[in-house]
Design a protein around this motif. Sequence first.
Motif, PDB file in Angstrom:
ATOM      1  N   SER B 178     -77.771 -27.717  27.874  1.00 39.60           N
ATOM      2  CA  SER B 178     -76.720 -28.845  27.314  1.00 39.60           C
ATOM      3  C   SER B 178     -77.301 -30.050  27.114  1.00 39.60           C
ATOM      4  N   SER B 179     -78.133 -30.333  28.034  1.00 40.44           N
ATOM      5  CA  SER B 179     -78.648 -31.773  27.999  1.00 40.44           C
ATOM      6  C   SER B 179     -79.774 -31.850  26.673  1.00 40.44           C
ATOM      7  N   LEU B 180     -80.416 -30.806  26.587  1.00 40.11           N
ATOM      8  CA  LEU B 180     -81.598 -30.805  25.487  1.00 40.11           C
ATOM      9  C   LEU B 180     -81.008 -30.443  24.052  1.00 40.11           C
ATOM     10  N   ILE B 181     -79.746 -29.787  23.942  1.00 45.34           N
ATOM     11  CA  ILE B 181     -79.460 -29.214  22.611  1.00 45.34           C
ATOM     12  C   ILE B 181     -79.316 -30.195  21.601  1.00 45.34           C
ATOM     13  N   PHE B 182     -78.904 -31.458  21.732  1.00 44.78           N
ATOM     14  CA  PHE B 182     -79.007 -32.312  20.658  1.00 44.78           C
ATOM     15  C   PHE B 182     -80.192 -33.051  20.434  1.00 44.78           C
ATOM     16  N   VAL B 183     -80.955 -32.971  21.453  1.00 42.97           N
ATOM     17  CA  VAL B 183     -82.338 -34.104  21.597  1.00 42.97           C
ATOM     18  C   VAL B 183     -83.279 -33.194  21.018  1.00 42.97           C
ATOM     19  N   ALA B 184     -83.197 -31.966  20.999  1.00 44.92           N
ATOM     20  CA  ALA B 184     -84.489 -30.975  20.682  1.00 44.92           C
ATOM     21  C   ALA B 184     -84.817 -31.156  19.302  1.00 44.92           C
ATOM     22  N   PRO B 185     -83.776 -31.009  18.225  1.00 45.49           N
ATOM     23  CA  PRO B 185     -84.313 -31.117  16.850  1.00 45.49           C
ATOM     24  C   PRO B 185     -85.058 -32.667  16.477  1.00 45.49           C
ATOM     25  N   VAL B 186     -84.492 -33.479  17.231  1.00 47.94           N
ATOM     26  CA  VAL B 186     -84.997 -34.712  17.039  1.00 47.94           C
ATOM     27  C   VAL B 186     -86.397 -35.016  17.486  1.00 47.94           C
ATOM     28  N   LEU B 187     -86.927 -34.398  18.636  1.00 45.90           N
ATOM     29  CA  LEU B 187     -88.218 -34.388  19.081  1.00 45.90           C
ATOM     30  C   LEU B 187     -89.223 -34.350  18.048  1.00 45.90           C
ATOM     31  N   HIS B 188     -88.897 -33.407  17.123  1.00 46.17           N
ATOM     32  CA  HIS B 188     -89.796 -32.797  16.089  1.00 46.17           C
ATOM     33  C   HIS B 188     -90.341 -34.386  15.120  1.00 46.17           C
ATOM     34  N   TYR B 189     -89.344 -35.040  14.832  1.00 38.79           N
ATOM     35  CA  TYR B 189     -89.545 -36.124  14.028  1.00 38.79           C
ATOM     36  C   TYR B 189     -89.914 -37.280  15.053  1.00 38.79           C
ATOM     37  N   ALA B 190     -89.606 -37.504  16.445  1.00 39.72           N
ATOM     38  CA  ALA B 190     -89.993 -38.598  17.088  1.00 39.72           C
ATOM     39  C   ALA B 190     -91.288 -38.159  17.879  1.00 39.72           C
ATOM     40  N   TYR B 191     -91.950 -37.282  18.059  1.00 42.85           N
ATOM     41  CA  TYR B 191     -93.012 -37.227  18.775  1.00 42.85           C
ATOM     42  C   TYR B 191     -94.209 -36.801  17.965  1.00 42.85           C
ATOM     43  N   THR B 192     -94.447 -37.803  17.290  1.00 43.29           N
ATOM     44  CA  THR B 192     -95.674 -37.697  16.167  1.00 43.29           C
ATOM     45  C   THR B 192     -97.079 -38.350  16.740  1.00 43.29           C
ATOM     46  N   TRP B 193     -98.147 -37.902  16.371  1.00 38.30           N
ATOM     47  CA  TRP B 193     -99.247 -38.654  17.099  1.00 38.30           C
ATOM     48  C   TRP B 193     -99.313 -39.910  16.685  1.00 38.30           C
ATOM     49  N   LYS B 194     -99.206 -39.907  15.386  1.00 46.21           N
ATOM     50  CA  LYS B 194     -99.635 -41.295  14.558  1.00 46.21           C
ATOM     51  C   LYS B 194     -98.590 -42.690  14.864  1.00 46.21           C
ATOM     52  N   ASN B 195     -97.148 -42.151  14.678  1.00 48.74           N
ATOM     53  CA  ASN B 195     -96.257 -42.916  14.926  1.00 48.74           C
ATOM     54  C   ASN B 195     -95.080 -42.357  15.543  1.00 48.74           C
ATOM     55  N   PRO B 196     -95.341 -42.348  16.907  1.00 46.30           N
ATOM     56  CA  PRO B 196     -94.194 -41.847  17.603  1.00 46.30           C
ATOM     57  C   PRO B 196     -93.071 -42.806  17.859  1.00 46.30           C
ATOM     58  N   GLN B 197     -91.792 -42.164  17.730  1.00 46.26           N
ATOM     59  CA  GLN B 197     -90.559 -43.103  17.915  1.00 46.26           C
ATOM     60  C   GLN B 197     -89.968 -43.050  19.289  1.00 46.26           C
ATOM     61  N   ALA B 198     -89.677 -44.084  19.939  1.00 44.71           N
ATOM     62  CA  ALA B 198     -88.864 -43.842  21.339  1.00 44.71           C
ATOM     63  C   ALA B 198     -87.405 -43.573  20.986  1.00 44.71           C
ATOM     64  N   LEU B 199     -87.005 -42.734  21.797  1.00 40.22           N
ATOM     65  CA  LEU B 199     -85.449 -42.216  21.816  1.00 40.22           C
ATOM     66  C   LEU B 199     -84.705 -43.035  22.856  1.00 40.22           C
ATOM     67  N   GLY B 200     -85.176 -43.842  23.835  1.00 37.81           N
ATOM     68  CA  GLY B 200     -84.490 -44.679  24.555  1.00 37.81           C
ATOM     69  C   GLY B 200     -84.272 -43.669  25.751  1.00 37.81           C
ATOM     70  N   MET B 201     -82.670 -44.010  26.169  1.00 39.34           N
ATOM     71  CA  MET B 201     -82.302 -43.083  27.379  1.00 39.34           C
ATOM     72  C   MET B 201     -82.029 -41.552  27.181  1.00 39.34           C
ATOM     73  N   ALA B 202     -82.016 -41.257  25.854  1.00 37.70           N
ATOM     74  CA  ALA B 202     -81.518 -39.731  25.349  1.00 37.70           C
ATOM     75  C   ALA B 202     -82.960 -39.141  25.705  1.00 37.70           C
ATOM     76  N   GLU B 203     -84.169 -39.569  25.640  1.00 38.39           N
ATOM     77  CA  GLU B 203     -85.489 -39.008  25.922  1.00 38.39           C
ATOM     78  C   GLU B 203     -85.665 -38.557  27.248  1.00 38.39           C
ATOM     79  N   TYR B 204     -84.789 -39.274  28.257  1.00 40.14           N
ATOM     80  CA  TYR B 204     -85.183 -38.857  29.741  1.00 40.14           C
ATOM     81  C   TYR B 204     -83.896 -37.932  30.216  1.00 40.14           C
TER      82      TYR B 204
END
Lengths: 287, 232
Positions: B178-204
């Motif tokens: 349940s904690s992962l279901i909304f975060v999971a699709p965003v990780l594709h766009y956030a976790y890039t090698w060259k330009n990673p995006q921090a997701l704040g608290m949602a990441e943790y």
Amino acid sequence: MQNSEELKWALLIASLAMLAMAFCMIAFVMYYQKRRFEEEKKISDIEKNYNRLLLDTALNSEETERRRIAQDLHDDIGTMLSLTKLSLNQLGKLVANSGDEKEESIMKKSQSLVEETILHVRRITRDLVPTTLERFGLMEAIEEFIHKLEEDNNLIIAFQSNTEEFPRQGQKLELTLYRIMQELVNNAIKHASCTKIDIVLEIDEEMIGLRVTDNGVGFDPEKIKESNLAGLGLLGIESRLAIVNGTVQYEQPAKGGSSAIARIPVNPASGNKPEPLHPFRRERVNI
Amino acid sequence: MFDTYIAYITKNSIFSIAVFITVLPIALTIIRKAFLDQSLRLLFCYLIIKLAIDLVMLHYASVRLNNLMFYNLSIPLFYALLSGMFYFKFTARRQKNLLIASIVGFCLFSGWDIVNSNLNLRDMNEHRIVVYAKTVEGILMIALILLYFYEIIKSLQIPNLLTFPFFWVCSGLLLYYSSLIFVAPVLHYAYTWKNPQALGMAEYIPSIFEIICALLFSVGIYHYSPKDYAKQ
């Protein structure tokens, strides 16, 4: 930049909402399961009480019917037989005066048959309603039962109790213990091919224990239960015990034979002394 | 090398705790002999593989290498192991067949998703997290857990859920997914090698609930008793 912040907040809120739903779901499952179990337990308790009531009524009816038959035997057939005996006695005197030996012999045979019949009727009456139990208590009733059995069978029956004066218990409890003892002893005689039976009656502050041990062939109660071979006797014992919150346990002693232990919570008799059975009363008896 | 690990663990303490906490349910499984139960045996396999993959990922992360390939590869494997636990819990043949079909279907789907999300598979440095597979895994796992909860309520065979090991396992998984279901699709766009995006608290949040999930597994395994094995 602003969009990025909004996305973070949206993600956080969505995740928290999803988590709240998950928590609610877990709590709901726990609560609902608990509630359903409580409901099931209530239904099961109601069924149990209803079955107990049915069983109690059936056993009450059985005892009432036994009492009615005993009463009819005693009042009607017993009285008629006594009158027949009196008439035969008078007739016997007349026949003796006539001096016919053949007639006298037939008369004596008839008198003896009537006397035997009166004894049989008395025995049947006592078997139907254990008057000794109601008058003198469990120990005396068991001793009388053993005495009669030893007369009729080639058996050694030993009886012992941990108290000399067994305190009187409620009528229902005493009758239950007596009937169970009867059933266990009869089972041992019928099925165990035993030569010796030990009956032990024990009482402490909370429980009464009745142990019947025989030296016969023995049996495995679990196998009998599994194979649905438990006859009416064993089922009857369990049914009687269920009404008085008692339990029964079957054991196989190392030296052979079998042993049954019935335990019932103590239920002392109320202040009223039980009324004697003779003369038999026609009203319904409360056991 | 040891200093590098210590530095990484100190810097990313929540992620690291989520890795090492797995040791607790593994140890409890061995102590309580929980592997005697078929479902908990699969959970044991999952925990050991998860620990191994997490340690490899931790090593790669600490030496600043892209470790997302392991994350992607673990998705079908973890789903097969975790959903496999339900195979031994469901009684209806239809449910079991559906479960097997979902495992096969999901493995194929996640394979496609890995290829779809990484057009150049040979470029390990630019490897990215799958777009859909983790979310689909979450949906499938939540559906299985809810179906199992429904079966529990319907059958009324477990008198006390709080002492039933698999209920704790399911609760842990439900919270984690349940904690992962909304975060999971965003990780594709956030976790890039060259330009990673921090997701704040949602990441943790998923890592925090990964820790909670491991603790709930531990509670469940602690309640397992080998003498009750035949009854379950």
